[in-house]
Enzyme design. Structure first.
Site, PDB file in Angstrom:
ATOM      1  N   GLU A  98       0.810  -1.221   0.000  1.00  0.00           N
ATOM      2  CA  GLU A  98       0.000   0.000   0.000  1.00  0.00           C
ATOM      3  C   GLU A  98       0.843   1.271   0.000  1.00  0.00           C
ATOM      4  O   GLU A  98       0.489   2.256  -0.644  1.00  0.00           O
ATOM      5  CB  GLU A  98      -0.958  -0.026   1.190  1.00  0.00           C
ATOM      6  CG  GLU A  98      -2.082  -1.046   1.071  1.00  0.00           C
ATOM      7  CD  GLU A  98      -1.652  -2.468   1.376  1.00  0.00           C
ATOM      8  OE1 GLU A  98      -2.433  -3.400   1.073  1.00  0.00           O
ATOM      9  OE2 GLU A  98      -0.527  -2.655   1.914  1.00  0.00           O
TER      10      GLU A  98
ATOM     11  N   HIS B   7     -11.988  -6.556   7.663  1.00  0.00           N
ATOM     12  CA  HIS B   7     -12.717  -6.127   6.469  1.00  0.00           C
ATOM     13  C   HIS B   7     -13.931  -5.287   6.826  1.00  0.00           C
ATOM     14  O   HIS B   7     -14.852  -5.154   6.018  1.00  0.00           O
ATOM     15  CB  HIS B   7     -13.167  -7.344   5.636  1.00  0.00           C
ATOM     16  CG  HIS B   7     -12.035  -8.079   5.003  1.00  0.00           C
ATOM     17  ND1 HIS B   7     -11.267  -8.993   5.696  1.00  0.00           N
ATOM     18  CD2 HIS B   7     -11.520  -8.035   3.746  1.00  0.00           C
ATOM     19  CE1 HIS B   7     -10.330  -9.484   4.890  1.00  0.00           C
ATOM     20  NE2 HIS B   7     -10.463  -8.923   3.704  1.00  0.00           N
TER      21      HIS B   7
END
Length: 713
Positions: free
Chosen positions: A443, A513
């Site tokens: 990321e 999540h």
């Protein structure tokens, strides 16, 4: 191609071969090196007099700076430096006054306008990207800057938008040996090698990272030895105390990069004759014999003796040169001390853009509908990116899994992926591999590269697959992306859009999540945070994010992607919505409910129940953006209803509800007929089991109960 290496010469050997350098050039090297050291010494004196506030020197690194700078062109090459590179910046065009203005915190400081401490170099005139304090953040940005040149050579029309684009441009990225321990160093090398980018990484190895010696930092004591497995990375070592050796080896590596043979790494061995900074005392951890050995290898002392030995100068001529250099630095110091610090009223200058601000009324437009068909949020996000990419060749889309299919020829046989949620589906097929492509699963790599591209004039729209995994990129987002305009005094900007999915209400999302941690980003000055709740808003807000000049975190709720209730018609290719403009989605008279994202629908359902069952009229406000926050719309409503309830998905404590509640209490207290209440998730991670998730996340029943309680107050 196999990695190439070259062993360092013995550090005590003087080269008879001058690599084609003339006596005049060597004298020029000496003068620049001397001026650099004199500026260090002047800053040290000023710090001890409490006339400046921090000092960190480039002493011992001067030979590296001048030998390298002799091969670059500040009109076409780009530089991502670190705090020891004073001699390099002087060699490419900066002056002692430029450096001393930063030391005194002057408004005229060309690097930052008094915002950053000394030796944080940045200068748009010479393509010196603004340097920050966190070590290692420059690696990925340098790769992104080089990648911008690569894309410009392949995408029609892009080159004309880039700053100082040239077919043979290169990017120089410097670092100390200690910072090669950062993970982003390895990520940057991976991408530079994978894309065959013209980046020259320069490791200025003075054997210490503050007090930590290189053999403790690095396995085997040599980072260049560890890098030999990188394909197409040419690695060379040199004596960084000898400007001739640096000049010769750096020249070979610069030519290698200019010839588009791939990236290169120069491992330059040097000394650190002064402590890490004036906040450090190296005598506490370096033995006296070691310090004496370092002093004997001092690059300025060695070059001075060499100039005399070779007959390029005499003792008298060098003394005259040195006196002139001392006077130049003294004069610059005296001048810098007369310059005022920034005026108090400039404290917010350049935090956000003044041109193409997402708050401008110019972004307020009416939709121009075509067909009546209702589309999902996924559909309208996709169409927005497609239309914007057709309009502006500067836009690239990349991230993990965003492409349709990466392997050559695969799209002839498969439908294509286009993201986990299909938001970018079809974009690669339409715009090609140079504008839509997959990144490594890293990321920080995604955001760091985007920053480097944006610095050069591109407009990256990048995706972090799940909000829960954004944290490796948080360093780049908070310390780099959000600060670039401010810390460069407006000289550099980073119009990057970071798209990411967030939130719960999908069974089985669990801890990794289902997060909703927007407040960590709304607490970051310089960053815009957007959170749409329906398809048309998502389309218009994303278009504004792409077109504006501020960095934007664009939060897309997974649960809202394909809901029927939030579908909308295509509002047309020019539909934009200004940031900071909340929307009243339900009129009411008895209570104001402020919410966002997936809680808009649940709040609307609760408000309808409250009206039909309790006779309570609830006005519901969808914030749409969290930074900026539209307090005007909130105030208008609260002054009418006299009661306020804030509903959000993130955990209750320290969330956006706490900020809104505090501001209502502070600014609207005279109009309140009850306490400001909040409904939010419990202060715990979202669990996997659906029964637990149901309890943790706020439900319609929770919002309805809070409405009833506040209405009865």
């Amino acid at each position: 191609m196999e990695t190439e290496t070259r062993e360092s010469p013995a550090l005590d050997v003087k080269r008879d071969d001058l690599a084609g350098l003339t006596g005049e050039q060597l004298l020029g090297f000496y003068r620049t090196m001397l001026v650099s050291r004199l500026v260090d010494d002047r800053e040290i004196a000023l710090k001890r007099q409490n006339r400046i506030f921090f000092q960190i020197s480039g002493a011992g690194h001067e030979a590296i700076g001048v030998g390298l700078a002799a091969h670059v062109d500040p009109a076409r090459d780009w530089f991502f430096l670190y705090y020891r590179d004073r001699a390099f910046t002087l060699a490419v065009g900066q002056t002692p006054l430029d450096h001393l203005l930063q030391a005194v915190g002057a408004a005229d400081d060309p690097a930052s306008g008094g915002r950053q401490m000394p030796s944080h170099y940045g200068d748009k005139r010479y393509n010196i990207a603004n340097t920050s304090s966190p070590t290692g953040t420059q690696f990925l940005q340098a790769v992104g800057a080089a990648e911008a040149g690569l894309r410009a050579s392949r995408v029609d029309g892009l080159a004309e938008h880039l700053s100082s684009f040239a077919d043979d441009e290169i990017v120089i990225c410097t670092t100390g040996d200690g910072t090669t321990s950062e993970g982003e160093f390895w990520e940057a090398l991976n991408t530079a090698c994978n894309l065959q980018l013209p980046v020259l990484f320069v490791v200025e190895d003075n054997e210490y990272a503050i007090s930590v010696p290189v053999e403790v930092q690095t396995a085997g004591g040599s980072v260049s030895k560890l890098l030999t497995g990188f394909p197409s990375l040419r690695i060379e070592e040199c004596d960084g105390t000898d400007p001739v050796d640096v000049y010769e080896v750096a020249g070979e590596l610069v030519a290698h990069c200019r010839d588009r043979k791939g990236p290169a790494l120069l491992h330059a061995h040097c000394t650190r004759p002064y402590s890490h900074s004036l906040s450090d005392d190296e005598r506490m951890y370096r033995p006296a014999a070691e310090l004496e050995e370092q002093a004997a290898r001092d690059c300025i002392r060695q070059l001075r003796a060499r100039l005399i030995d070779l007959g390029f100068a005499t003792e008298e001529s060098l003394t005259a040169l040195e006196e002139a250099a001392k006077q130049e630095v003294a004069d610059a110091s005296d001048e810098a001390l007369t310059r005022p610090q920034p005026a108090a009223e400039t404290v917010y200058d350049h935090l956000y853009t003044e041109e193409r601000s997402p708050l401008d009324a110019a972004f307020r437009s009416e939709p121009v509908y075509g067909e009546d068909r209702k589309l999902t949020m996924v559909d309208l996000l996709n169409s927005c990116m497609r239309e914007e990419m057709e309009r502006d060749e500067r836009i690239v889309v990349f991230g993990e899994d965003v492409a349709d299919a990466s392997r050559e020829g695969a799209l002839e046989e498969v439908k294509g992926k286009g993201g986990v949620f299909k938001v970018t589906h079809g974009l690669q097929a339409r715009f090609g591999n140079d504008r839509v492509y997959n990144s490594p699963l890293a990321e920080a790599n995604i955001v760091g590269r985007a920053i480097g591209m944006a610095l050069r004039g591109m407009r990256p729209v990048v995706e972090v697959q799940f909000f829960d995994y954004i944290w490796p990129a948080f360093h780049q987002i908070r310390n780099e992306l959000a600060t670039m305009r401010y810390r460069s005094n407006g000289d550099f900007s980073c119009p990057v859009v970071v798209r990411t999915t967030y939130g719960g209400y999908l069974k089985g999302g669990a801890i990794y999540h289902s997060q909703t941690g927007a407040t960590l980003f709304t607490h970051t000055p310089g960053l815009r945070v957007v959170i749409p709740s329906d398809a048309e808003d998502a389309n218009g807000l994303l278009r504004t994010a792409i077109r504006c000049d501020d960095p934007v975190l664009f939060l897309e709720h997974k649960h809202l992607y394909r809901q029927v209730y939030n579908k909308g018609r295509d509002p047309g290719p020019d539909y934009t919505i200004p940031f900071g403009q909340a929307r009243v989605v339900r009129e009411g008279t008895d209570l104001t409910l402020i919410t966002c994202g997936a809680l808009v629908k649940r709040s609307m359902d609760a408000a309808k129940q409250a009206e039909s069952e309790l006779g309570v009229s609830v006005e519901v406000i969808d914030l749409r953006t969290l930074a900026p926050l539209d307090m005007d719309t909130i105030a208008t409503s609260v002054k009418k209803t006299n009661k306020a309830l804030v509903v959000h998905e993130d955990a209750l404590s320290f969330g956006i509800g706490a900020e809104i509640s505090a501001r209502i209490a502070d600014e609207l207290f005279p109009w309140l007929d009850g306490p400001v209440r909040r409904v939010a998730s419990k202060d715990v991670w979202v669990a996997y089991a659906p029964d637990l998730e149901q309890v943790i996340l706020p439900q319609v029943s929770d919002v309805r109960a809070a409405i009833e309680d506040l209405a009865n107050f």
